[in-house]
Each structure stands twice: as C-alpha cells, then as structure tokens.
Design a protein around this motif. Structure first.
Motif, short mmCIF file in Angstrom:
data_model
loop_
_atom_site.label_atom_id
_atom_site.label_comp_id
_atom_site.label_asym_id
_atom_site.label_seq_id
_atom_site.Cartn_x
_atom_site.Cartn_y
_atom_site.Cartn_z
N GLU A 1 -1.11 47.31 -19.24
CA GLU A 1 -0.83 48.73 -19.04
C GLU A 1 -1.05 49.08 -17.56
O GLU A 1 -1.93 48.51 -16.91
CB GLU A 1 -1.75 49.59 -19.90
N PHE A 2 -0.24 50.00 -17.04
CA PHE A 2 -0.41 50.45 -15.66
C PHE A 2 0.27 51.80 -15.50
O PHE A 2 1.06 52.23 -16.34
CB PHE A 2 0.17 49.43 -14.68
N THR A 3 -0.04 52.47 -14.41
CA THR A 3 0.50 53.80 -14.14
C THR A 3 1.45 53.76 -12.94
O THR A 3 1.45 52.79 -12.16
CB THR A 3 -0.62 54.79 -13.83
N VAL A 4 2.21 54.81 -12.80
CA VAL A 4 3.09 54.95 -11.64
C VAL A 4 2.26 54.93 -10.36
O VAL A 4 2.62 54.26 -9.38
CB VAL A 4 3.91 56.26 -11.73
N LYS A 5 1.13 55.64 -10.38
CA LYS A 5 0.26 55.72 -9.19
C LYS A 5 -0.23 54.33 -8.79
O LYS A 5 -0.25 53.98 -7.60
CB LYS A 5 -0.92 56.63 -9.50
N GLU A 6 -0.60 53.52 -9.76
CA GLU A 6 -1.10 52.17 -9.48
C GLU A 6 -0.03 51.32 -8.78
O GLU A 6 -0.32 50.64 -7.79
CB GLU A 6 -1.52 51.51 -10.79
N ILE A 7 1.18 51.37 -9.28
CA ILE A 7 2.26 50.57 -8.68
C ILE A 7 2.65 51.13 -7.33
O ILE A 7 2.92 50.37 -6.38
CB ILE A 7 3.48 50.53 -9.63
N ALA A 8 2.68 52.45 -7.19
CA ALA A 8 3.02 53.06 -5.91
C ALA A 8 2.02 52.65 -4.83
O ALA A 8 2.39 52.34 -3.69
CB ALA A 8 3.07 54.58 -6.05
N GLU A 9 0.73 52.63 -5.19
CA GLU A 9 -0.30 52.22 -4.23
C GLU A 9 -0.18 50.73 -3.90
O GLU A 9 -0.38 50.31 -2.76
CB GLU A 9 -1.68 52.52 -4.80
N GLN A 10 0.17 49.94 -4.91
CA GLN A 10 0.32 48.49 -4.69
C GLN A 10 1.42 48.18 -3.68
O GLN A 10 1.26 47.30 -2.83
CB GLN A 10 0.63 47.81 -6.02
N TYR A 11 2.53 48.93 -3.76
CA TYR A 11 3.66 48.67 -2.87
C TYR A 11 3.68 49.59 -1.65
O TYR A 11 4.55 49.45 -0.79
CB TYR A 11 4.98 48.81 -3.65
N GLY A 12 2.77 50.54 -1.61
CA GLY A 12 2.69 51.42 -0.45
C GLY A 12 3.88 52.35 -0.32
O GLY A 12 4.37 52.59 0.79
N VAL A 13 4.35 52.88 -1.45
CA VAL A 13 5.53 53.77 -1.45
C VAL A 13 5.19 55.02 -2.26
O VAL A 13 4.14 55.11 -2.89
CB VAL A 13 6.77 53.07 -2.05
N SER A 14 6.12 55.98 -2.22
CA SER A 14 5.90 57.22 -2.98
C SER A 14 6.14 56.97 -4.46
O SER A 14 6.71 55.96 -4.88
CB SER A 14 6.85 58.31 -2.48
N ALA A 15 5.72 57.94 -5.27
CA ALA A 15 5.78 57.78 -6.71
C ALA A 15 7.21 57.85 -7.26
O ALA A 15 7.51 57.20 -8.27
CB ALA A 15 4.93 58.85 -7.39
N THR A 16 8.09 58.60 -6.60
CA THR A 16 9.42 58.84 -7.18
C THR A 16 10.23 57.57 -7.40
O THR A 16 10.70 57.32 -8.52
CB THR A 16 10.21 59.84 -6.33
N PRO A 17 10.45 56.71 -6.38
CA PRO A 17 11.22 55.49 -6.65
C PRO A 17 10.53 54.53 -7.62
O PRO A 17 11.19 53.80 -8.36
CB PRO A 17 11.39 54.84 -5.26
N VAL A 18 9.18 54.57 -7.62
CA VAL A 18 8.45 53.72 -8.57
C VAL A 18 8.71 54.18 -9.99
O VAL A 18 9.00 53.37 -10.88
CB VAL A 18 6.93 53.75 -8.27
N ARG A 19 8.61 55.48 -10.22
CA ARG A 19 8.86 56.01 -11.57
C ARG A 19 10.28 55.67 -12.01
O ARG A 19 10.51 55.27 -13.16
CB ARG A 19 8.65 57.53 -11.58
N GLU A 20 11.25 55.83 -11.11
CA GLU A 20 12.63 55.52 -11.45
C GLU A 20 12.81 54.03 -11.77
O GLU A 20 13.53 53.67 -12.71
CB GLU A 20 13.56 55.92 -10.29
N ALA A 21 12.15 53.16 -11.00
CA ALA A 21 12.23 51.71 -11.25
C ALA A 21 11.63 51.36 -12.60
O ALA A 21 12.18 50.54 -13.35
CB ALA A 21 11.52 50.95 -10.12
N LEU A 22 10.50 51.98 -12.93
CA LEU A 22 9.85 51.70 -14.20
C LEU A 22 10.69 52.19 -15.38
O LEU A 22 10.76 51.52 -16.42
CB LEU A 22 8.46 52.34 -14.23
N VAL A 23 11.32 53.32 -15.22
CA VAL A 23 12.22 53.83 -16.27
C VAL A 23 13.40 52.87 -16.45
O VAL A 23 13.82 52.60 -17.58
CB VAL A 23 12.70 55.25 -15.93
#
Length: 225
Positions: free
Chosen positions: A39-61
């Motif tokens: 399990e993981f959150t958008v915030k966790e992945i965004a921090e891991q890649y050093g990017v904003s939450a929006t493209p991360v959320r879209e990628a996860l969707v």
C-alpha cells in the motif's frame, strides 16, 4: 497567445511526466520491488520522485485502469494481488488475442508483404536477447526484452488497439508470475525461449508452425506456474 503557449507546454510536460512515472512504477512492480499487496499514497510516490502530486495521481489512476493497482478510498493505492485462477484466465485471453493478431499476418495464400529489413532486424535482436536471458534464468532481463519483442512484433502486424490490449495482458501475466518465479532457487533453462522460432515462422508465413509455437508457449506458461 503567449499565455496559451505556456498552458499548452504545461499540459504536454505534465502528460510526459505522467507517462514516465507510470512506466517507472510498472517496472518497479514487474521487478518485485513494489510487492504484491503493498500500500502507498500519492504523497509517498510524489516525494520519492520529487514531483508534484497531480502527475503522480494521474499515473496511478492509469495503472489502476490497467489492473495493476487497486484504488482504496481514503487510503491511497495498493498493488493488485492476482490469483492462479486470474493467471489462467489471463493466459487464455492472451492466447486468443495473440492468435487473432498473427492470423492477420498470415492470410490465405501466404504472408503479407514483409516488413522492412530494419524492422525485422530490430525484432530479431529483441528475440535473441530474450532467449539468452531465458536460458540463463535472468528474469529481469527476460521481462524487459520479452515485452519489447512482443510490442515490436505486434506493431508490425496488428491493429494498434489490439496490440495495446495484448501488451496489457502480457504485463499482467508477468506481474502475476514474478512473485512465484522469484521463490525458485534457479530459473536457468526453465523459461520459454521460442521468440526467434516464432519470428521465423511468421516471416515464412507458416500458419501451422506459428500456431504450434503459440500453443507450446501457452502450455509452458501454465505448466511453469
């Protein structure tokens, strides 16, 4: 006009970033570094890649739409857990789609006009690299070249929508298989290595041999799991 240009560039950059993040996470799942059930959150992945939450959320969707992630309300995302029944069903679907793809290459009376030599050479390189990795039991290298081989092979012969669907099935099959395959002490000599034989059968327009190789591949996948 300049403002419109900036907005367009922002959309393009975000779209590219979204694709890059989705591809990177898919590779993490295929490699087993994002384990089944994780399990993981958008915030966790965004921090891991050093990017904003929006493209991360879209990628996860996007990955959830491909069946690789589950969206959990108010909790984030979770790597989907496939069962052996899922694997059998996906392999059957993969076999049917692959047969449909390659029947289009082999019309009655012989093969279609052959693809350009450069394209054939590229697919053959992928096939040979996949076979070497399969015989050595190198799962990470095999997965990378196997997926590239099938993508390039289908790009030559298939309706792009069918090719995309087959690619998704292939990724799902690998995601399901990887955790179990990694439990084995050695995979040397156990993995399917018929890529070049399939390519040559298709280039000859040999429908019977193509069908036999695909059937052997299907049986091998089920037996191995």
């Amino acid at each position: 006009m300049r403002g419109a240009g900036r907005r367009e560039a922002g959309v393009i950059n975000r779209s590219t970033l979204r694709s890059q993040i989705a591809a990177a996470l898919r590779d993490e799942i295929l490699a087993g570094r994002l384990a089944t059930g994780r399990e993981f959150t958008v915030k966790e992945i965004a921090e891991q890649y050093g990017v904003s939450a929006t493209p991360v959320r879209e990628a996860l969707v996007d990955l959830a739409a491909q069946g690789l992630l589950d969206m959990e309300q108010h909790r984030g995302f979770r790597v989907h857990e496939f069962t052996l029944d899922d694997y059998r069903a996906m392999c059957e679907a993969r076999q049917l789609v692959a047969a449909t793809v390659f029947q289009g290459c082999l019309p009655e009376g012989g093969p279609k006009e052959p693809p350009p030599p450069g394209v054939v050479a590229s697919v053959r390189r992928r096939a040979e690299a996949a076979e070497r990795a399969a015989r050595a039991g190198d799962l990470d290298v095999l997965i990378a070249y196997d997926l590239r081989f099938w993508r390039e092979l289908c790009a030559v012969s298939a309706n792009p929508y069918i090719a995309d669907f087959l690619d998704r099935l292939r990724v799902q099959c690998w995601v399901c298989a990887v955790p179990l395959l990694r439990e084995r002490a050695s995979l040397k000599g156990d993995l399917w290595a018929g890529h070049t034989a399939l390519l040559e059968a298709l280039l000859r327009g040999d429908e019977a041999e193509t069908g036999r190789i695909l059937a052997d591949y299907h049986a091998h996948a089920l037996t191995l799991m």
